[in-house]
Motif scaffolding. Structure first.
Motif, PDB file in Angstrom:
ATOM      1  N   THR A 467       0.917  -1.257  -0.011  1.00 55.69           N
ATOM      2  CA  THR A 467      -0.197   0.106  -0.063  1.00 55.69           C
ATOM      3  C   THR A 467       0.736   1.025  -0.395  1.00 55.69           C
ATOM      4  OG1 THR A 467       0.202   0.191   2.517  1.00 55.69           O
ATOM      5  CG2 THR A 467      -1.925  -1.005   1.085  1.00 55.69           C
ATOM      6  N   GLY A 468       0.466   2.121  -0.831  1.00 52.85           N
ATOM      7  CA  GLY A 468       0.823   3.704  -0.234  1.00 52.85           C
ATOM      8  C   GLY A 468      -0.057   4.211  -0.783  1.00 52.85           C
ATOM      9  N   LYS A 469       0.213   5.876  -0.218  1.00 56.54           N
ATOM     10  CA  LYS A 469      -0.761   6.294   0.489  1.00 56.54           C
ATOM     11  C   LYS A 469       0.549   8.262   0.569  1.00 56.54           C
ATOM     12  CE  LYS A 469      -3.821   8.596   4.469  1.00 56.54           C
ATOM     13  NZ  LYS A 469      -3.065  10.013   3.875  1.00 56.54           N
ATOM     14  N   VAL A 470      -0.571   8.566  -0.457  1.00 61.91           N
ATOM     15  CA  VAL A 470       0.289  10.016  -0.424  1.00 61.91           C
ATOM     16  C   VAL A 470       0.173  11.375   0.019  1.00 61.91           C
ATOM     17  CG1 VAL A 470       0.667  12.196  -2.136  1.00 61.91           C
ATOM     18  CG2 VAL A 470       0.371   9.839  -2.918  1.00 61.91           C
ATOM     19  N   ASN A 471       0.565  12.042   0.976  1.00 61.06           N
ATOM     20  CA  ASN A 471       0.568  12.725   1.813  1.00 61.06           C
ATOM     21  C   ASN A 471       0.318  14.381   1.433  1.00 61.06           C
ATOM     22  OD1 ASN A 471       0.638  10.142   3.349  1.00 61.06           O
ATOM     23  ND2 ASN A 471       2.323  11.213   3.957  1.00 61.06           N
ATOM     24  N   TYR A 472      -0.879  15.217   2.217  1.00 56.82           N
ATOM     25  CA  TYR A 472      -0.830  16.662   1.938  1.00 56.82           C
ATOM     26  C   TYR A 472      -0.914  17.180   2.916  1.00 56.82           C
ATOM     27  CZ  TYR A 472      -1.526  14.461  -3.206  1.00 56.82           C
ATOM     28  OH  TYR A 472      -1.124  13.909  -4.206  1.00 56.82           O
ATOM     29  N   SER A 473      -0.513  17.868   3.420  1.00 60.84           N
ATOM     30  CA  SER A 473      -0.741  19.090   4.924  1.00 60.84           C
ATOM     31  C   SER A 473      -1.241  19.944   4.041  1.00 60.84           C
ATOM     32  CB  SER A 473       0.687  19.202   5.397  1.00 60.84           C
ATOM     33  OG  SER A 473       1.010  20.399   4.017  1.00 60.84           O
ATOM     34  N   HIS A 474      -1.951  20.109   3.068  1.00 65.91           N
ATOM     35  CA  HIS A 474      -2.370  21.591   2.335  1.00 65.91           C
ATOM     36  C   HIS A 474      -3.558  21.175   1.392  1.00 65.91           C
ATOM     37  CE1 HIS A 474      -1.493  24.135   5.526  1.00 65.91           C
ATOM     38  NE2 HIS A 474       0.458  23.604   4.955  1.00 65.91           N
ATOM     39  N   ALA A 475      -4.595  22.143   1.138  1.00 69.54           N
ATOM     40  CA  ALA A 475      -6.181  21.844   0.199  1.00 69.54           C
ATOM     41  C   ALA A 475      -5.001  21.413  -1.490  1.00 69.54           C
ATOM     42  CB  ALA A 475      -7.102  22.184   0.371  1.00 69.54           C
TER      43      ALA A 475
END
Length: 509
Positions: A467-475
């Protein structure tokens, strides 16, 4: 404190602004989709009207030719001898006049349709102009927002540096507690600071609550041969470690302080902080940012019984199951985490019978069109041959720059990659849902090390659940990084490894 409160207010305000920008972008996207649909319908109708006009023109030309031919015929007749010819001539004239009347009706209807099309075209052009204006205004707002965001991130890093410096100063020169008490105040200490010696009794005597951590640390010590100090504590980053962080990463840090479950002394005299993975818990962005600051070469400090120590490495220790045993007997550490008993046979069956399309799952794009994540049961046949070509294409990946902005000053190679969540070498698809804009060094160091581990398992004929999840801290904006996990029938290959989307080479997995 006032500065921090002001920063928190600004951060809350910019978070609200980000939500408004996302909502506005969604409205623009919806309006653009509606305009495309209306334009397609308009073009289809326009084509139909053009075809009708062409048919009308052809019929008019044909009729005019037949009227000319009719008019050129002899039309003086001797009656009654030529009565039949006269009747035929009159019948032909009547037929031509009837067709002429039908064409006039067709022309009137055609002109009405053409007038409607002109009005519809004018409305579409007006909507397109308004949409372009709204889109341009939105882009300007986004640029302003990103400028404010960068300013706030810079301010946040400054505050973190001040916090780290204050903690450093208090630890270097602690105030005299007696003097503080004489002034009616509490003795000062580093913010959120915890001397490990103060936790020895609470941490080790409470065997029930700390048994999972102790079991995991014992298993780690047995596996690595390291001597592990089981006492938990709190570490704080040095000011230089905070200042070395990119502003965006410092914004995720939040505080220069983090906790650990145990310590292992290293040959250089420094320490490795050990954190036991909590069952069902994922690492927080703050903790990941703290760990990345250490991984970038920074250092943290802690106290053991009044002695300052240096931490220059953080390691995640897998949790182990501790089945209950007879009273008074410490349960033996369980084996490292493994998939369920049926996972191996089930996954082998799926590898033999299922196509890639049913084993690879991509999450839908977010409102900005950014990839979110993917999961895949990787089978040995998914591994491409060593000399196989890399998939390419004209996929419009969010944020991917043009060639001019993607070329470093040296003119060599590129700065960004279209980065796969499920790697190209294991047949990850060349689609938007599987691609995000990542720094080349992130893609080819941090992520690549984890991918190589999986490829070796596949080359050995084993399946890999990934599994791989892309992380975003802002919209809006680029990804902060990607969290990767994988296991095989033998157990965990790597778990919740965070690869930061930064320009530095990284060591992971």
């Amino acid at each position: 404190m006032r500065k921090i409160e002001d920063f928190n207010r600004q951060e809350a305000a910019i978070a609200q602004q980000a939500k408004r920008l996302v909502a506005e972008a969604e409205r623009i996207t919806k309006d653009a989709a509606a305009l495309r649909t209306a334009t397609t319908a308009y073009n289809s109708k326009s084509t139909s009207v053009d075809q009708k006009a062409g048919s009308y023109n052809s019929r008019t030309v044909s009729l005019n030719a037949r009227i000319s031919a009719h008019n050129s015929k002899p039309h003086t007749f001797q009656m009654p001898a030529q009565a039949a010819a006269a009747n035929a001539y009159a019948a032909e004239a009547s037929s031509l006049r009837a067709e002429q009347a039908r064409l006039r009706t067709t022309k009137s209807s055609l002109q009405n349709e053409q007038n409607q099309l002109r009005k519809q075209g004018a409305r579409l052009r007006s909507k397109k102009s308004l949409l372009a204006t709204a889109s341009s205004a939105h882009d300007a707002k986004v640029r302003t927002f990103r400028g404010k965001e960068k300013q706030l991130q810079s301010l946040g890093r400054q505050l973190l540096q001040q916090m780290a410096q204050t903690i450093q100063s208090l630890n270097d020169s602690p105030p005299d507690p007696a003097a503080m008490m004489n002034q009616g105040g509490d003795a000062a200490g580093p913010p959120q600071y915890l001397d490990q010696s103060q936790t020895e009794e609470a941490g080790l005597a409470d065997s029930v609550s700390r048994q999972p951590q102790v079991s995991a640390l014992n298993a780690y010590a047995k596996q690595t041969g390291a001597t592990v100090d089981m006492r938990p504590g709190t570490a704080y980053l040095s000011p230089s470690a905070v200042s070395a962080l990119p502003a965006a990463q410092a914004a995720r840090l939040g505080s220069p302080v983090s906790t650990y479950d145990g310590l292992a002394r290293k040959p250089n005299g420094h320490y490795r902080a050990l954190r036991v993975q909590r069952s069902g818990a994922s690492g927080s962005p703050q903790r990941a940012a703290f760990d990345q600051a250490i991984a970038r070469g920074g250092q943290a400090q802690a106290n053991i019984s009044g002695t300052r120590i240096i931490i220059d490495e953080v390691t995640s220790v897998p949790a182990v199951r501790t089945p209950s045993g007879p009273a008074g007997r410490t349960p033996a550490p369980a084996a490292p985490p493994r998939p369920g008993p049926d996972a191996d046979s089930d996954n082998k069956r799926r590898c033999d019978s299922e196509p890639k399309s049913s084993r690879f799952r991509y999450q839908p794009l977010d409102g900005e069109g950014r990839a979110q994540g993917a999961s895949a049961l990787l089978c040995p046949r998914d591994l491409k041959p060593p000399l196989a070509g890399r998939d390419t294409g004209s996929v419009d990946v969010y944020g991917y720059p043009d060639a001019a902005r993607n070329t470093p000053r040296s003119g060599m190679s590129n700065i960004f990659d279209r980065t796969h969540i499920v790697g190209d070498k294991v047949s990850g698809d060349w689609i938007n849902e599987n691609l995000f804009t990542g720094f080349k060094r992130m893609n080819r160091s941090g992520m690549r090390r984890c991918e190589i581990k999986m490829e070796r398992q596949l080359a050995a004929g084993k399946w890999v659940q990934y599994t791989g999840k892309v992380n975003y801290s802002h919209a809006t904006g680029y990804a902060d990084g990607v969290t990767m996990s994988a296991y095989t029938k033998d157990g965990v290959l790597f778990d919740s490894v965070v690869v930061q989307n930064i320009t530095d080479w990284q060591t992971t997995c």
